[in-house]
Design a protein around this motif. Sequence first.
Motif, short mmCIF file in Angstrom:
data_model
loop_
_atom_site.label_atom_id
_atom_site.label_comp_id
_atom_site.label_asym_id
_atom_site.label_seq_id
_atom_site.Cartn_x
_atom_site.Cartn_y
_atom_site.Cartn_z
N GLY A 168 0.85 -1.18 0.00
CA GLY A 168 0.00 0.00 0.00
C GLY A 168 0.89 1.23 0.00
N GLU A 169 0.72 2.08 1.00
CA GLU A 169 1.56 3.27 1.12
C GLU A 169 2.60 3.12 2.22
N LYS A 170 2.63 1.95 2.86
CA LYS A 170 3.56 1.74 3.96
C LYS A 170 4.80 0.98 3.48
N GLU A 171 5.95 1.42 3.99
CA GLU A 171 7.20 0.74 3.68
C GLU A 171 7.40 -0.42 4.66
N LYS A 172 7.66 -1.60 4.12
CA LYS A 172 7.86 -2.79 4.93
C LYS A 172 9.27 -3.33 4.71
#
Length: 258
Positions: A168-172
């Motif tokens: 999504g818009e989150k960095e993992k």
Amino acid sequence: MSRTQVQPVKARPQDLPVKADLARLRVAYRKDSRLAYLGHLDLIATIERCVRRAGLPFSIGNGFARRMRIQFSSALPVGASSACEYFDLRLDESVDPDEALGALRGATPRALEPFRATYVPGRLPALEAWLDRASWEIELVGCGATAAELLDAVELVRGRGTLTYLRGEKEKRVDVTSTLVSLAVEEEEGGLHVNLETRSSNAGALRPQVLLSAALGEIGCELPAATRIRRCAQRHEEDGRLVEPFGPFGKTGETSVS
């Protein structure tokens, strides 16, 4: 106008059964066809409706929300199919597992049809945390890389240790060194066939499409749109051996129960 607070059950909290002492029915089911695109939260809601339609004496939690006591194995990536999904259902009274399975099969869509049910020890850890090994089969249809190129690219990704990606818009971030157990690639007509073994932990899990997207990017290719991913097995890793979801089980130890 004041309202009288009504207790959800007549029994005192200290008299209610401990969750770990309730019958724990473990059910195996598949996730196929168009329902492979069913998100995890929608899957949970669907299975809960099936349990209610099956008429099983499921237990309700004692908390404020009063939810069904049911727990699931780890979420599949949307679009991935599976031959080996599981849920644990707590029952207020024991039901013959074959009868329970028959009732569930009659109440469940064919693409989520359960195929095995049996009781497991009540104090085993929660499914999502306990099933920490997974086997995958991936079909890369129309892939522009050879088997050797893909294997070399995966080793480049593994060599960096940590893989960073967007969900999504989150960095993992995921530690490829500990989560990638093994990889085998074969060339077949129209593309590549990949067998992948992964490990998960509290620190995270390695998603097949994340690893393969990163590896193909190393050689200037993209993950084909026609990629097919299927989870083939889930197990628990313990003292150098793999334990199947239905056992036989060793000592449960001091691990917190689900």
